[in-house]
Design a protein around this motif. Structure first.
Motif, PDB file in Angstrom:
ATOM      1  N   GLU A 117      -4.028   5.387  -0.222  1.00  0.00           N
ATOM      2  CA  GLU A 117      -4.895   6.193   0.789  1.00  0.00           C
ATOM      3  C   GLU A 117      -4.544   7.591   0.493  1.00  0.00           C
ATOM      4  O   GLU A 117      -3.658   8.200  -0.016  1.00  0.00           O
ATOM      5  N   ALA A 127       5.753   4.519   3.015  1.00  0.00           N
ATOM      6  CA  ALA A 127       5.338   6.038   3.220  1.00  0.00           C
ATOM      7  C   ALA A 127       6.869   6.848   2.870  1.00  0.00           C
ATOM      8  O   ALA A 127       6.917   7.091   1.864  1.00  0.00           O
ATOM      9  N   MET A 185       2.818  -0.858   4.277  1.00  0.00           N
ATOM     10  CA  MET A 185       2.377   0.403   3.820  1.00  0.00           C
ATOM     11  C   MET A 185       3.522   1.367   3.611  1.00  0.00           C
ATOM     12  O   MET A 185       4.179   1.585   4.661  1.00  0.00           O
ATOM     13  N   HIS A 236       2.248   2.069  13.107  1.00  0.00           N
ATOM     14  CA  HIS A 236       3.723   2.528  13.062  1.00  0.00           C
ATOM     15  C   HIS A 236       4.196   2.277  14.470  1.00  0.00           C
ATOM     16  O   HIS A 236       3.828   3.262  15.486  1.00  0.00           O
ATOM     17  N   ASN A 264      -7.161   8.176  11.345  1.00  0.00           N
ATOM     18  CA  ASN A 264      -5.883   8.459  12.048  1.00  0.00           C
ATOM     19  C   ASN A 264      -5.863   8.686  13.529  1.00  0.00           C
ATOM     20  O   ASN A 264      -6.548   9.655  14.055  1.00  0.00           O
ATOM     21  N   CYS A 285      -3.538  -0.611  11.313  1.00  0.00           N
ATOM     22  CA  CYS A 285      -2.172  -0.322  10.857  1.00  0.00           C
ATOM     23  C   CYS A 285      -1.277   0.264  11.848  1.00  0.00           C
ATOM     24  O   CYS A 285      -1.768   1.157  12.499  1.00  0.00           O
ATOM     25  N   TRP A 311       0.838  -0.917   0.106  1.00  0.00           N
ATOM     26  CA  TRP A 311       0.029  -0.095  -0.120  1.00  0.00           C
ATOM     27  C   TRP A 311       0.930   1.187   0.129  1.00  0.00           C
ATOM     28  O   TRP A 311       1.914   1.199   0.465  1.00  0.00           O
ATOM     29  N   LYS A 344      -5.322   3.586  11.767  1.00  0.00           N
ATOM     30  CA  LYS A 344      -3.783   3.593  11.700  1.00  0.00           C
ATOM     31  C   LYS A 344      -3.292   4.151  13.312  1.00  0.00           C
ATOM     32  O   LYS A 344      -3.896   5.318  13.853  1.00  0.00           O
ATOM     33  N   GLN A 394      -8.369   8.608   4.398  1.00  0.00           N
ATOM     34  CA  GLN A 394      -8.021   8.785   5.477  1.00  0.00           C
ATOM     35  C   GLN A 394      -8.530  10.056   6.182  1.00  0.00           C
ATOM     36  O   GLN A 394      -8.527  11.230   5.647  1.00  0.00           O
ATOM     37  N   ALA A 412       1.227   4.830   1.864  1.00  0.00           N
ATOM     38  CA  ALA A 412       0.531   5.317   2.828  1.00  0.00           C
ATOM     39  C   ALA A 412      -0.066   6.776   2.823  1.00  0.00           C
ATOM     40  O   ALA A 412       0.067   7.269   1.753  1.00  0.00           O
ATOM     41  N   SER A 431       3.744  -0.141   9.153  1.00  0.00           N
ATOM     42  CA  SER A 431       4.453   1.100   8.648  1.00  0.00           C
ATOM     43  C   SER A 431       5.651   1.591   9.545  1.00  0.00           C
ATOM     44  O   SER A 431       5.714   0.933  10.771  1.00  0.00           O
TER      45      SER A 431
END
Length: 340
Positions: free
Chosen positions: A52, A243, A241, A188, A111, A186, A27, A158, A84, A29, A219
């Motif tokens: 996204e 980024a 994902m 991070h 988010n 998701c 994906w 996320k 998002q 991000a 991520s």
């Protein structure tokens, strides 16, 4: 019985829109200020399976804030697309999903991880990790809105590890979101206070992958395609994902797929770089004037050439570039003339 998702593809939904998640379905991000329509289309051409949008304010959407429409621009080629959203009000986020659903959008992400001060001051983004109950209220509002749509729809979330070390929200929050019906999670794996400092804690991803029965997308610190492959093999996450890695190199998706197939990604030549830059420019020019396109490319090209021995000179030349002829001269001088 725990479902095993480490397969070529997992599809969220069975009707109409399908959202692929899997090792071979990387994906793009949501990147505020970067993942606009032209960049998403470019990444898709290099193999991104899902993209996204940039973060869209739920309140801004409902009050028709200028610029919100630009963030939601898409075409038939920009599919499947996840919108998002961010905000702090469950009712706003639920209504935003309903509004977007009326306009054909079917997949949403909230988010819970942005650590930018202006977002956190609104009680949104990572600030929500200080109030798990509000996170769940927001998730319920969004998921309930998707259930009312005629076609298959869903929402994922996320997040980061928590606000700061010593105040973790995982695995508890992820498991509670799963119980509510989240389509994916998701993570991070950094603390919000870290920003991008330090290293992502992949051990948390490994722990969560074993606990969740819905897809877990990773991520953080996926700068090269090799990082993505290593992360999947080390943690067992169900998808990735990209980024910062995609910002520097949109071809990271094709490189990821090559590595996954046991192949060595081809070495990028100067002509390859020129083709990437030209294609990005073409995609931007479909909705911008020549002048606007050149202006935007002056900020985009330095990302792509950051490791070039001529990066500094190219940046300086771009600052003085005000038209197509000057831009074409830069491409010819640094990318198209002479060897590879």
């Amino acid at each position: 019985m725990k479902r095993h998702f480490f397969l070529p593809q997992y599809v969220c939904g069975t009707r109409c829109d399908k959202l692929p998640i899997g090792p071979d379905k990387p994906w793009l991000a949501p990147l505020a200020g970067y993942s606009d329509l032209p960049f998403r289309l470019l990444c898709r051409e290099y193999g991104a399976a899902v993209c996204e949008t940039e973060m869209v304010s739920a309140k801004g959407l409902l009050y028709k804030s200028p610029g919100t429409g630009d963030l939601l621009k898409n075409t038939s080629a920009d599919h499947p697309l996840v919108v998002q959203l961010f905000g702090s009000s469950p009712s706003d986020l639920g209504e935003a999903v309903t509004t977007l659903g009326r306009n054909g959008y079917r997949w949403f992400d909230c988010n819970f991880g942005c650590s930018v001060p202006k977002v956190m001051r609104q009680g949104a983004g990572a600030a929500l990790l200080q109030d798990e109950d509000r996170c769940l209220d927001i998730a319920s509002a969004m998921l309930n809105a998707t259930k009312k749509m005629e076609d298959t729809a869903g929402a994922g979330f996320k997040m980061r590890l928590g606000i700061e070390a010593g105040k973790p929200v995982l695995p508890d929050l992820a498991l509670r979101l799963e119980d509510l019906g989240a389509a994916w999670i998701c993570v991070h794996p950094r603390w919000a206070r870290q920003g991008f400092a330090g290293e992502a804690d992949w051990k948390v991803l490994e722990m969560l992958a074993k606990r969740l029965s819905i897809p877990l997308i990773a991520s953080g610190d996926l700068i090269e395609a090799e990082d993505g492959i290593k992360c999947m093999r080390q943690t067992g996450v169900h998808g990735l994902m990209y980024a910062r890695g995609a910002l520097r190199n949109p071809a990271i998706f094709s490189e990821h797929l090559a590595l996954l197939a046991g192949e060595k990604p081809s070495v990028k030549t100067k002509k390859d770089m020129a083709n990437m830059i030209i294609r990005h420019m073409q995609l931007i020019s479909q909705s911008c004037t020549h002048e606007e396109t050149i202006f935007r490319m002056r900020f985009i090209v330095p990302r792509y050439v950051r490791n070039s021995p001529h990066a500094r000179v190219i940046r300086q030349r771009l600052c003085d570039c005000s038209g197509w002829e000057g831009f074409e001269n830069i491409l010819e001088e640094f990318f198209l003339s002479g060897g590879n």
